[in-house]
Design a protein around this motif. Structure first.
Motif, PDB file in Angstrom:
ATOM      1  N   UNK A   1      39.214  36.411  52.288  1.00 60.46           N
ATOM      2  CA  UNK A   1      37.760  36.321  52.397  1.00 60.46           C
ATOM      3  C   UNK A   1      37.221  37.191  53.530  1.00 60.46           C
ATOM      4  N   UNK A   2      36.139  37.880  53.227  1.00 59.20           N
ATOM      5  CA  UNK A   2      35.444  38.727  54.197  1.00 59.20           C
ATOM      6  C   UNK A   2      33.956  38.514  53.983  1.00 59.20           C
ATOM      7  N   UNK A   3      33.292  37.910  54.933  1.00 64.85           N
ATOM      8  CA  UNK A   3      31.877  37.569  54.779  1.00 64.85           C
ATOM      9  C   UNK A   3      31.005  38.781  54.481  1.00 64.85           C
ATOM     10  N   UNK A   4      31.421  39.962  54.931  1.00 57.46           N
ATOM     11  CA  UNK A   4      30.623  41.176  54.730  1.00 57.46           C
ATOM     12  C   UNK A   4      30.556  41.582  53.266  1.00 57.46           C
ATOM     13  N   UNK A   5      31.510  41.183  52.487  1.00 56.61           N
ATOM     14  CA  UNK A   5      31.494  41.498  51.061  1.00 56.61           C
ATOM     15  C   UNK A   5      31.831  40.252  50.239  1.00 56.61           C
ATOM     16  N   UNK A   6      31.237  39.153  50.643  1.00 57.17           N
ATOM     17  CA  UNK A   6      31.560  37.853  50.049  1.00 57.17           C
ATOM     18  C   UNK A   6      31.295  37.820  48.545  1.00 57.17           C
ATOM     19  N   UNK A   7      30.105  38.258  48.114  1.00 52.40           N
ATOM     20  CA  UNK A   7      29.763  38.162  46.699  1.00 52.40           C
ATOM     21  C   UNK A   7      30.683  39.028  45.854  1.00 52.40           C
ATOM     22  N   UNK A   8      31.022  40.199  46.348  1.00 54.85           N
ATOM     23  CA  UNK A   8      31.968  41.089  45.672  1.00 54.85           C
ATOM     24  C   UNK A   8      33.302  40.363  45.451  1.00 54.85           C
ATOM     25  N   UNK A   9      33.847  39.772  46.508  1.00 53.41           N
ATOM     26  CA  UNK A   9      35.134  39.088  46.414  1.00 53.41           C
ATOM     27  C   UNK A   9      35.068  37.880  45.483  1.00 53.41           C
ATOM     28  N   UNK A  10      34.011  37.084  45.636  1.00 54.19           N
ATOM     29  CA  UNK A  10      33.876  35.874  44.809  1.00 54.19           C
ATOM     30  C   UNK A  10      33.766  36.247  43.337  1.00 54.19           C
ATOM     31  N   UNK A  11      32.881  37.204  43.028  1.00 49.35           N
ATOM     32  CA  UNK A  11      32.690  37.600  41.637  1.00 49.35           C
ATOM     33  C   UNK A  11      33.943  38.231  41.050  1.00 49.35           C
ATOM     34  N   UNK A  12      34.668  38.990  41.859  1.00 49.74           N
ATOM     35  CA  UNK A  12      35.910  39.603  41.370  1.00 49.74           C
ATOM     36  C   UNK A  12      36.924  38.533  40.987  1.00 49.74           C
ATOM     37  N   UNK A  13      37.013  37.478  41.796  1.00 55.82           N
ATOM     38  CA  UNK A  13      37.946  36.401  41.473  1.00 55.82           C
ATOM     39  C   UNK A  13      37.443  35.553  40.306  1.00 55.82           C
ATOM     40  N   UNK A  14      36.132  35.386  40.198  1.00 57.33           N
ATOM     41  CA  UNK A  14      35.586  34.713  39.016  1.00 57.33           C
ATOM     42  C   UNK A  14      35.950  35.497  37.766  1.00 57.33           C
ATOM     43  N   UNK A  15      35.774  36.795  37.828  1.00 57.49           N
ATOM     44  CA  UNK A  15      36.086  37.665  36.693  1.00 57.49           C
ATOM     45  C   UNK A  15      37.542  37.474  36.252  1.00 57.49           C
ATOM     46  N   UNK A  16      38.463  37.467  37.197  1.00 59.27           N
ATOM     47  CA  UNK A  16      39.871  37.270  36.849  1.00 59.27           C
ATOM     48  C   UNK A  16      40.071  35.887  36.220  1.00 59.27           C
ATOM     49  N   UNK A  17      39.498  34.884  36.837  1.00 58.32           N
ATOM     50  CA  UNK A  17      39.664  33.512  36.334  1.00 58.32           C
ATOM     51  C   UNK A  17      39.157  33.376  34.901  1.00 58.32           C
ATOM     52  N   UNK A  18      38.136  34.125  34.549  1.00 61.96           N
ATOM     53  CA  UNK A  18      37.517  33.961  33.232  1.00 61.96           C
ATOM     54  C   UNK A  18      38.207  34.752  32.121  1.00 61.96           C
ATOM     55  N   UNK A  19      39.427  35.228  32.347  1.00 62.65           N
ATOM     56  CA  UNK A  19      40.134  35.878  31.243  1.00 62.65           C
ATOM     57  C   UNK A  19      40.206  34.950  30.038  1.00 62.65           C
ATOM     58  N   UNK A  20      40.457  33.685  30.274  1.00 63.51           N
ATOM     59  CA  UNK A  20      40.556  32.724  29.162  1.00 63.51           C
ATOM     60  C   UNK A  20      39.183  32.274  28.676  1.00 63.51           C
ATOM     61  N   UNK A  21      38.139  32.746  29.334  1.00 64.46           N
ATOM     62  CA  UNK A  21      36.765  32.384  28.973  1.00 64.46           C
ATOM     63  C   UNK A  21      35.885  33.624  29.135  1.00 64.46           C
ATOM     64  N   UNK A  22      36.152  34.683  28.354  1.00 61.80           N
ATOM     65  CA  UNK A  22      35.513  35.979  28.604  1.00 61.80           C
ATOM     66  C   UNK A  22      33.993  35.971  28.529  1.00 61.80           C
ATOM     67  N   UNK A  23      33.412  35.038  27.798  1.00 60.83           N
ATOM     68  CA  UNK A  23      31.953  34.994  27.743  1.00 60.83           C
ATOM     69  C   UNK A  23      31.362  34.675  29.112  1.00 60.83           C
TER      70      UNK A  23
END
Length: 557
Positions: free
Chosen positions: A455-477
């Protein structure tokens, strides 16, 4: 599990089709069976799996590609796309309304035993209406599902703004009732509730998570309303909110549930951007997500021994056997790439031809547990997520990173990553994925500490969304929705998705479902046309209803 399978099959085959055409048949169906029918209809959608996810959303979002890469116009092909719409009106919504109508026919004292199951059904209906509207915009809802009970055959369309408000109120009411001690003992739901087994407390947690998800869709169009809902949900007692993977809103079904039809994920290549990122960060989910390529030492030795020899003597198995395909069409047809990645070596042994492929595939049993591997049919279980605990954590991390809450973004981000790792570990073992190695605590800790993940607060949304994207492989919508909401991942984000270039031009990725042009002969033509005309006034709606690059109400620049 066998009993559940038989129950599912029996309900689908015996009653569901009939009661959609003959309201009198409803008297022959136990009311609670309709909750099961509604849940099944949310997930038993093989056309949606194949056309919406495998052929459209997953390639658009660069989760996967076709066998030889993406076609030159793959972002502009919408045939058979958006199958979810019909499911609301021919399955999910009707089943829930039918259940309530059946309960209304019971003696008054008996009806008191059904107040919880009614709210469970309404939560399912609310979720699926949100799911449909999410890419369609305005849809019939408040006047829908009533035709055979004396209601209108020409329901008005609810705007997305009005619908989201209605759904939030319905969810609040359901939560209140489910938290209140009923005046009579409630019926035993058991396996008829394939989400939570009739556990009212878990339904409350699921409904609160759904309220949060719907609210976050409104961030750019009604920030005040969004903040109000978020604050209300997160002020709930801790017992009313998800706190572990055990609280996840997930449909789990035996292998037989989606064996056959259009469920097969065969031919889904792993994508280079996602594979490269996961390999570089040593993501322990990589063997749950993708297959290794065919360059095992055994196959290499066969290629060395082939006549004529196809590899030099002494060639060793590469350290990396997870290799993704190019997502940009021009990269896929580049002759050097074609030769290196898309031209497999062929082994001929006793007259049998075997293709030794350089590229990986999406793990097929991740999407279809019964998928046959080396002639062996899978016997594991299928997981169909609605809202997982990881999803809930990432939502709270986003809200904190954006200053909407004062919670600790780092803590929720790390909880999201960790619970995603744990969830896929459970899924991989339960689906019996071939060549899967269970995760270790050391692997998970190393992943969280990696510079591209920590985690890096300076690019928090980038990191969070990137990990959300990976997590949603089984839920691509939901991966698609994350990209639309946040703008991540993109070409310059931590997890970089390159621009999609075809014949030298950058392609535009679709953002909503193409809407069919209403015909004047349609019974509900007036309401449908009025809804489309009103939607056309929205910023960014597009050139016409069929312009899938346009936007619905919540999706603003």
């Amino acid at each position: 599990m066998l009993a559940t399978t038989l129950l599912m099959t029996g309900c689908k085959d015996q009653a569901f089709v009939d009661i959609n055409t003959d309201p009198d048949a409803l008297t022959e169906v136990p009311p609670a069976n309709q909750l099961l029918n509604a849940i099944i209809n949310v997930h038993d959608r093989d056309f949606e799996a194949f056309y919406d996810n495998y052929q459209r959303i997953m390639p658009w979002m660069q989760y996967s590609t076709g066998l030889t890469g993406n076609g030159q116009n793959f972002t502009q092909v919408y045939d058979n796309f958006a199958n979810r719409y019909g499911g609301l009106y021919t399955g999910v919504g009707n089943a829930v309304v039918d259940m309530e109508k059946l309960i209304e026919k019971l003696p008054a004292e008996e009806q008191l035993r059904y107040v919880h199951i009614i709210r469970m059904g309404r939560i399912v209906k609310a979720y699926y209406a949100f799911y449909v509207s999410d890419i369609y915009g305005s849809i019939p809802y408040t006047e829908a599902f009533q035709a055979r009970y004396g209601g209108t055959l020409t329901p008005k369309y609810d705007t997305q703004q009005a619908l989201f408000a209605t759904l939030d109120q319905e969810l609040k009411e359901a939560i209140t009732v489910l938290k209140t001690t009923p005046s009579a003992p409630q019926i035993t739901v058991g396996n008829l509730d394939q989400y939570f087994g009739g556990d009212a407390k878990k339904w409350v947690k699921g409904a609160n998570a759904l309220r949060l998800k719907i609210a976050m869709r409104m961030a750019k169009v009604d920030a005040t309303k969004m903040r109000s809902i978020v604050q209300e949900v997160l002020a709930s007692p801790a017992d009313d909110l998800m706190s572990s993977n055990a609280d996840g809103w997930v449909f789990v079904a035996p292998a037989a549930f989606n064996n056959g039809g259009n469920w097969s994920p065969a031919g889904l290549r792993a994508s280079k951007p996602l594979v490269d990122f996961m390999w570089d960060t040593q993501d322990p989910r990589i063997d749950a997500f993708f297959t290794k390529n065919n360059y095992s030492q055994a196959n290499i030795d066969l290629l060395i021994a082939a006549n004529p020899r196809q590899l030099p003597v002494g060639t060793k198995e590469p350290a990396r056997r997870y290799v993704g395909g190019f997502t940009s069409p021009d990269q896929s047809v580049n002759q050097q790439n074609v030769q290196r990645f898309y031209t497999p070596r062929i082994l001929v042994t006793n007259g049998n031809r075997t293709s030794i492929d350089t590229l990986s595939y999406i793990q097929p049993r991740l999407f279809q547990a019964a998928y046959s591997v080396n002639g062996t049919v899978g016997t594991g279980r299928n997981y169909f997520p609605v809202i997982t605990y990881a999803d809930f954590c990432f939502m709270r991390a986003e809200l904190s990173a954006q200053g909407i809450t004062t919670e600790n973004a780092k803590n929720w981000y790390e909880a999201g990553v960790t619970s995603s790792l744990d969830w896929y570990d459970i899924l991989a073992k339960d689906a019996v994925l071939p060549e899967y190695t269970p995760m270790t605590e050391a692997e998970k800790a190393a992943y969280l500490a990696h510079p591209k993940v920590a985690f890096n607060a300076a690019k928090a949304l980038d990191l969070i969304a990137s990990q959300e994207y990976i997590h949603f492989l089984r839920q691509p919508t939901e991966g698609w929705a994350t990209w639309k909401r946040t703008g991540f991942p993109n070409a310059s984000s931590t997890l970089a998705l390159p621009n999609l270039v075809s014949n030298g031009a950058t392609l535009t990725v679709p953002r909503r479902a193409p809407l069919g042009i209403p015909a004047p002969t349609e019974p509900n033509y007036t309401n449908r046309k009025a809804a489309y005309d009103e939607m056309a006034k929205l910023p960014g709606f597009g050139t016409d209803p069929q312009d899938a690059t346009g936007r619905v109400w919540w999706d603003r620049p």
